[in-house]
Each structure stands twice: as structure tokens, then as C-alpha cells.
Design a protein around this motif. Structure first.
Motif, short mmCIF file in Angstrom:
data_model
loop_
_atom_site.label_atom_id
_atom_site.label_comp_id
_atom_site.label_asym_id
_atom_site.label_seq_id
_atom_site.Cartn_x
_atom_site.Cartn_y
_atom_site.Cartn_z
N UNK B 118 0.84 -1.20 0.00
CA UNK B 118 0.00 0.00 0.00
C UNK B 118 0.88 1.25 0.00
N UNK B 119 1.89 1.23 0.87
CA UNK B 119 2.82 2.36 0.93
C UNK B 119 3.53 2.55 -0.41
N UNK B 120 4.00 1.43 -1.00
CA UNK B 120 4.68 1.52 -2.29
C UNK B 120 3.77 2.15 -3.34
N UNK B 121 2.52 1.70 -3.36
CA UNK B 121 1.57 2.25 -4.33
C UNK B 121 1.36 3.73 -4.10
N UNK B 122 1.22 4.11 -2.85
CA UNK B 122 1.00 5.52 -2.54
C UNK B 122 2.21 6.36 -2.98
N UNK B 123 3.41 5.87 -2.66
CA UNK B 123 4.61 6.61 -3.03
C UNK B 123 4.71 6.75 -4.55
N UNK B 271 4.11 -3.13 -5.87
CA UNK B 271 2.95 -2.28 -5.64
C UNK B 271 1.70 -3.15 -5.52
N UNK B 272 0.60 -2.55 -5.13
CA UNK B 272 -0.61 -3.32 -4.82
C UNK B 272 -1.10 -4.20 -5.96
N UNK B 273 -1.15 -3.63 -7.18
CA UNK B 273 -1.68 -4.43 -8.29
C UNK B 273 -0.86 -5.69 -8.49
N UNK B 300 -7.18 -2.82 -2.25
CA UNK B 300 -6.52 -2.18 -3.39
C UNK B 300 -7.42 -1.16 -4.07
N UNK B 301 -8.72 -1.45 -4.09
CA UNK B 301 -9.64 -0.57 -4.80
C UNK B 301 -10.10 0.60 -3.95
N UNK B 302 -10.09 0.40 -2.64
CA UNK B 302 -10.69 1.40 -1.74
C UNK B 302 -10.15 2.83 -1.89
N UNK B 303 -8.83 3.00 -1.93
CA UNK B 303 -8.34 4.39 -2.05
C UNK B 303 -8.90 5.10 -3.29
N UNK B 304 -9.02 4.36 -4.40
CA UNK B 304 -9.55 4.99 -5.61
C UNK B 304 -11.04 5.31 -5.43
N UNK B 305 -11.74 4.41 -4.73
CA UNK B 305 -13.17 4.64 -4.51
C UNK B 305 -13.37 5.87 -3.64
N UNK B 306 -12.52 6.02 -2.61
CA UNK B 306 -12.63 7.20 -1.74
C UNK B 306 -12.29 8.47 -2.51
#
Lengths: 310, 325
Positions: B118-123, B271-273, B300-306
């Protein structure tokens, strides 16, 4: 394309008359401002293009140095049944994916145009586009599972046999195509919906006064006037569709046998499975040529970009 | 610029597509239609609602499965509500269960560190968005508000790069990133997307061109340089379009799969995917851990949904022809 404000081109930095404000020529500043973007353009767009074509004439496993082999990779490609199968499978995928997606998206767009302009509605329609292909693939892998999937359960309730959606050679490509329809139909619908907004409402009112039915209006007004935009949307979606990888990689990884081994996956396999970068590059060139040819034909066929509205 | 989204939609549209005729009325609210509920209208609503249900159902099913316990799923696969409600799936995703516990509940027991992914994806997504949008804005400024020789020529070169499909640049870019020694690093994943996308440049250039020159002249007369104009005038006045392109870039970067798959080999840069793909392939002998898998996809999908919920109106309105990538 978009117009650029006309700039007198003859004026060079050195020939600036002293009376002119210094700001009329910004060459130095401009070079500074486009520097990062230009690095990106040259290093990550143009150079790979040249290099990719170059690599396709070599034999290279990443470890030893590349060896020039002329047209060997292309000769091998012509005799490679897996390559031709990949072309066939990819084309089948594109036809099903684009065919269904375009029709469904058009239906959604027209229904929204005639029924509701609501942002909430459009947000819901767009939702699948926000999740990654991987997420979409995993969810449908579960929904379509032969034993436990709710999709197959539903088929049983309807009184039909269960379908091995992702494990049967004939079903696998249509299934993957439809999974991607699910993810992209809302996005395509919104593109078309935006296109529909350019059709003057007076046309529908005039048609209605003449007593035309909704169906007639769709075929006589909506479809012809949407054609240029539909053409562009089709070109964009087809280019995207040819590059399908994520969904296949997650759900079937090319199987059963090679029945879902699309071109992009075959390229990936050759590069990262066999470490045959030369052949993988040649396959990429082939895919690029197919893309160029298809785009050109489509552009001619749909006369995309030329409007009938005037 | 009281309402940045409305002009945004219109300009971007006429910008990207020759098809839009000059006399096109701006997309606005259609005139009031008759609200009479004819059978045809009812049928149309039924079709639309059915399509919406197809759109929404997989999301619900994800949630329902994630909140079930995995063993119960095998016994009861079709209940519309979670079967044998459990947070186990999420606990396995975040590594809150011991290995024995995880295996007992149908997990693979392999250690997965979703916080890390999650951190990697965010970065990755954040760096790509910030750098790409900023550098693209700089270039867009040079192509719209600065006067210099060769501007049209250079701009047409950028235009040309729109035609290069991603797929073709992947292999050579991988070779390049490898030569730079950036394989299996977050920087390697970000690098090709850091500098620009032609689309972002075109998109922003349209807005920059439409900012009135009078305001700019006024600032310049005050003695400010063009650099200050860019930071103090152009950027604040284009806050709306810049936000739009940033959100679209973030979503694209977050969802990317093939490129990170090529570059990353270990947890270091996963990364998440990519992690989702790995998680799926670790299915235990007894059958996949569907509850855990669906919990992972939700995470994985939640951050995009938010993100989407927060900016739904902006995102939805920005998808006109500007949305064509």
C-alpha cells in the motif's frame, strides 16, 4: 488540432529592437520550461521507439551482448504457429470486446441523454473504470468460478448448465472480453454522452413536432450526428483493446493451452519467460504495424473527425 | 473562473477533437423534457437500472465475500449476505493472523505485507502525479504563453508522441531502466512516467491559452518576471484543471500493472496491483482463499473509490473528449 496563437517567426533573440519590451522573446526561459518534458519525450518515447526496432534485428538474452541477426526474428515469426494463434486470439478478443462494449456504451449514453443528466448516475456508471484491471479480473474470477461462483449458481437457477467460463478453450476469450467490457463500458458511455451533448436539442424538438418516434430519432438524428465522435472513440478503444494483458495474465495466464495467449502476453512470455528480447521486440514491431494498419483503416472507414453537423 | 468545471469540459472538448464544429453550443442543461411516464420511458428506465445493477453488483459481491469466512463460502456460495461473518479475510491481508490461524481459515499462510505494498503504491502514484503534472504544466506554459522560435515545431513533436503506443516502449524502457540499475526499485517504476505525458501537456495548454493576457500584462508591468507569472498567476488560475488532470493521473498510476510487474521482483518495490497477482497465485492446495483475496482487492480498490467519492463531480465532468487518451 488546436490553434496556436500566431507568432511572428522571423524575430530572433539577437535582432530585438531596444525599444521592444524584453519579454517579447522568451527563448531561454522556454527552453528551461520544456527541459523536463523534453527529456521525458526523447528518453522514454522516441529513443525506445528507435531502440525497439533496432532490438528486433538482434538475438539478445539480456546477459550476453546483443548479436545482429538480420531478419531472422521475422522469418521465425512467420513460421511460428503460436504467433499466428496469438494474432487470431487477439483479433477475436478485440472484435468481441469492442463490438459489445460499443453497443452497450451507446445504449447507456443514449438512455442517460434521454432520461437523466444526474451526476450521481454518471458516477455509478464510471465506477468500474476506477478499479484496476487486476481487481476486475479477480472479482470475475470469483464470480465465474465453476463450482462456487455466483454467476454459475445463477445459471443453475435459470435451469441451464454451468459454464467453465475461464477454463474452456471456446469460452475463455469471450469471457475475458466481457470482463473488460464491464470495466470500460461506463467510461466509453461517458465519452459518447459528452458527444451527444453537442447535438442541438432543437433537432429533437423539431423531429418530435413532426411526430417521429424515439427509435426513428435515434437512427435519423443521434447515430448520424454522433458518427465522427463514435469513430474517434472506436479508434481509441481499439488501440487499447489490442494491448490487452492484465486481465489475461491474472485469470488464465494464456491457458487453457494457448487459447487465451494474446499477443501482448506472448511478447511478455518471450521477454521475461524465455529472455529472448530480440524475438519479443520483433513481435512488438508486428503488433505496432497491426495497430497502425487498423487505425488507418478505421480512420478511413469511419471518417472520424469529420462532422456532418453543418 | 467561478465554476472551473463547466468551461473545463467545453474547452477541453473543442481542443482535443476537430470534430466539434465551431458553432457547437456549449454542453448545458437540456431544455425541460416531458416527464410523462410512457411505457417506452418505463422500459428505458428498466434497461438503464439493469445496466447499473450489472455495474454495481461485482463491488457488492467483493464486499460480501470479503466479510465471509472462507470455509463457509465453500458450503454456501450463493447467499446474498456474508456467510459466517468474519474479519478474517482482512486480518490475513494485513498480516494480523498467525500462520497457523491463517492456514486454518483457508489462507496460504505465506507472509504478505499489504501495508508495505500500500505504501509503495501511494509513493509511486503520488510522485508520478506531482512530477508529471508539474513538468507537464511547465511545458504547457512554454507552449501557450511564451514566445520563442521553433515553438510550433517542438509542439508538433510532442503531438507525434501521442501516436506511440505504450506497448511498444515497454521493452526498450525496461532495458534502459535495467542499464540504470533501477530494477526492483520504486524509482525504476516511476521513472518513465515522471517527466510528462503528451496528454497532460495538451490538456493543460488549452486552459493556459484561455487565461486573459490583460491580467498577465498587469502582473508583468508590476515588474514580475515570467517565472513569477507562472507560479503566482497561471497555476492558481488553473487550479481546477490541474486538480482534474492530477486525479486522472493518480488513478492511472495506481492501476498500472504490466510495467510494475516487469520492474519489481521483491517486496522492496512491489505495488498493490502486482501484489494482488502474487496473492492470487499463492492459492493453497485446498482451493483459493476467496475471502482473503476479495478483502485484498477491496483494500486495493478502496483508495480509488474514496478519491472518486470526494471528486466524483469533477472527474465525471472532465470526461468529455478531454478524456480521450
Amino acid at each position: 488540432m488546436a490553434t496556436v496563437p500566431t507568432t511572428p517567426k522571423s524575430r530572433g533573440a539577437s535582432s530585438q529592437p531596444a525599444t521592444r519590451p524584453r519579454r517579447r522573446d522568451d527563448t531561454r526561459l522556454a527552453l528551461l520550461f520544456i527541459l523536463p518534458a523534453t527529456i521525458g519525450l526523447v528518453v522514454f518515447y522516441f529513443w525506445p521507439l528507435v531502440r525497439g526496432i533496432g532490438l528486433s534485428f538482434t538475438s539478445w538474452d539480456l546477459l550476453t551482448s546483443a548479436e545482429f541477426v538480420g531478419l531472422d526474428n521475422y522469418r521465425r515469426m512467420i513460421d511460428d504457429p503460436v504467433f499466428w494463434n496469438a494474432v487470431r486470439v487477439t483479433l477475436l478478443y478485440v472484435v468481441i470486446n469492442i463490438g459489445v462494449q460499443t453497443v452497450v456504451a451507446l445504449v447507456i449514453a443514449v438512455l442517460m441523454q434521454r432520461l437523466s443528466n444526474s451526476t450521481v448516475l454518471r458516477s455509478v456508471v464510471l465506477a468500474p473504470y476506477l478499479v484496476s484491471n487486476v481487481v476486475a479480473a479477480l472479482v470475475f474470477l470469483w464470480i465465474l468460478d465453476y463450482q462456487l461462483g455466483i454467476g454459475n449458481q445463477a445459471l443453475e437457477w435459470l435451469g441451464t448448465d454451468r459454464i467453465p467460463f475461464l477454463t474452456d478453450e471456446t469460452w475463455v476469450i469471450p469471457t475475458i472480453a466481457l470482463i473488460n467490457v464491464w470495466r470500460h463500458m461506463g467510461y466509453t458511455a461517458l465519452l459518447l454522452f459528452a458527444g451527444l451533448q453537442t447535438i442541438p436539442h432543437t433537432m429533437y424538438e423539431a423531429a418530435r413536432v413532426d411526430g417521429a418516434s424515439e427509435l426513428r430519432m435515434f437512427f435519423r438524428i443521434t447515430l448520424p450526428l454522433l458518427r465522427p465522435i463514435l469513430g474517434l472513440v472506436l479508434i481509441i478503444s481499439v488501440i487499447g483493446s489490442f494491448q490487452v494483458f492484465d486481465t489475461v495474465s491474472v485469470t488464465t495466464n494464456g491457458g487453457p493451452v494457448d487459447s487465451s495467449r494474446v499477443l501482448q502476453l506472448y511478447i511478455y512470455d518471450n521477454a521475461f519467460g524465455q529472455f529472448d528480447f530480440g524475438y519479443a521486440s520483433a513481435l512488438s514491431v508486428a503488433l505496432l504495424l497491426i495497430l497502425i494498419a487498423v487505425t488507418f483503416l478505421q480512420y478511413r472507414a469511419t471518417r472520424a473527425g469529420q462532422t456532418d453537423l453543418n | 473562473m467561478a465554476n472551473p468545471t463547466a468551461p473545463a469540459e467545453h474547452h477541453a472538448e473543442t481542443a482535443a477533437v476537430d470534430a466539434a464544429p465551431p458553432g457547437t453550443p456549449p454542453p448545458g442543461t437540456p431544455p425541460a423534457r416531458r416527464r410523462r411516464l410512457s411505457p417506452g420511458r418505463i422500459f428505458a428506465w428498466v434497461v438503464l437500472v439493469a445496466l447499473l445493477l450489472i455495474t454495481i453488483f461485482p463491488f457488492y459481491w467483493m464486499l460480501r465475500t470479503a466479510l465471509s469466512s472462507n470455509d463457509a463460502l465453500y458450503a454456501n456460495s450463493s447467499s446474498p449476505l456474508p456467510v459466517d461473518f468474519s474479519w478474517g479475510g482482512f486480518e490475513r491481508v494485513f498480516g494480523l493472523q498467525s500462520t497457523e490461524e491463517a492456514i486454518a481459515q483457508g489462507g496460504s499462510g505465506a507472509s504478505i505485507d499489504f501495508w508495505r505494498y500500500l505504501m509503495n503504491s501511494v509513493v509511486v502514484a503520488t510522485c508520478i502525479t506531482v512530477c508529471q503534472v508539474f513538468f507537464s504544466a511547465m511545458a504547457a506554459y512554454a507552449f501557450s504563453r511564451l514566445r520563442w522560435r521553433g515553438r510550433d515545431l517542438v509542439f508538433s513533436l510532442f503531438l507525434l508522441s501521442l501516436m506511440v503506443p505504450m506497448i511498444f516502449t515497454l521493452l526498450p524502457n525496461f532495458v534502459l531502466v535495467r542499464e540504470l540499475g533501477l530494477i526492483d526499485s520504486l524509482l525504476g517504476i516511476m521513472l518513465p512516467s515522471l517527466f510528462m505525458t503528451p496528454f497532460a501537456i495538451f490538456f493543460l495548454r488549452q486552459f493556459f491559452m484561455n487565461i486573459s493576457t490583460e491580467v498577465e500584462e498587469a502582473v508583468l508591468i508590476d515588474g514580475a518576471g515570467k517565472i513569477r507569472v507562472f507560479f503566482n498567476l497561471i497555476i492558481p488560475m488553473s487550479a481546477g484543471p490541474i486538480a482534474t488532470i492530477s486525479i486522472l493521473t493518480y488513478i492511472t498510476a495506481w492501476n498500472d500493472y504490466l510495467w510494475p510487474l516487469m520492474v519489481s521482483y521483491t517486496d522492496e518495490s512491489r505495488v498493490l496491483t502486482v501484489a494482488l497477482g502474487t496473492f492470487k497465485s499463492q492459492a493453497p492446495q485446498t482451493g483459493p482463499d476467496w475471502a482473503g483475496l476479495m478483502a485484498a482487492t477491496l483494500v486495493a480498490a478502496l483508495p480509488m473509490i474514496i478519491l472518486f467519492m470526494a471528486f466524483a463531480r469533477r472527474i465525471v465532468n472532465s470526461i468529455g473528449f478531454s478524456g480521450i487518451k
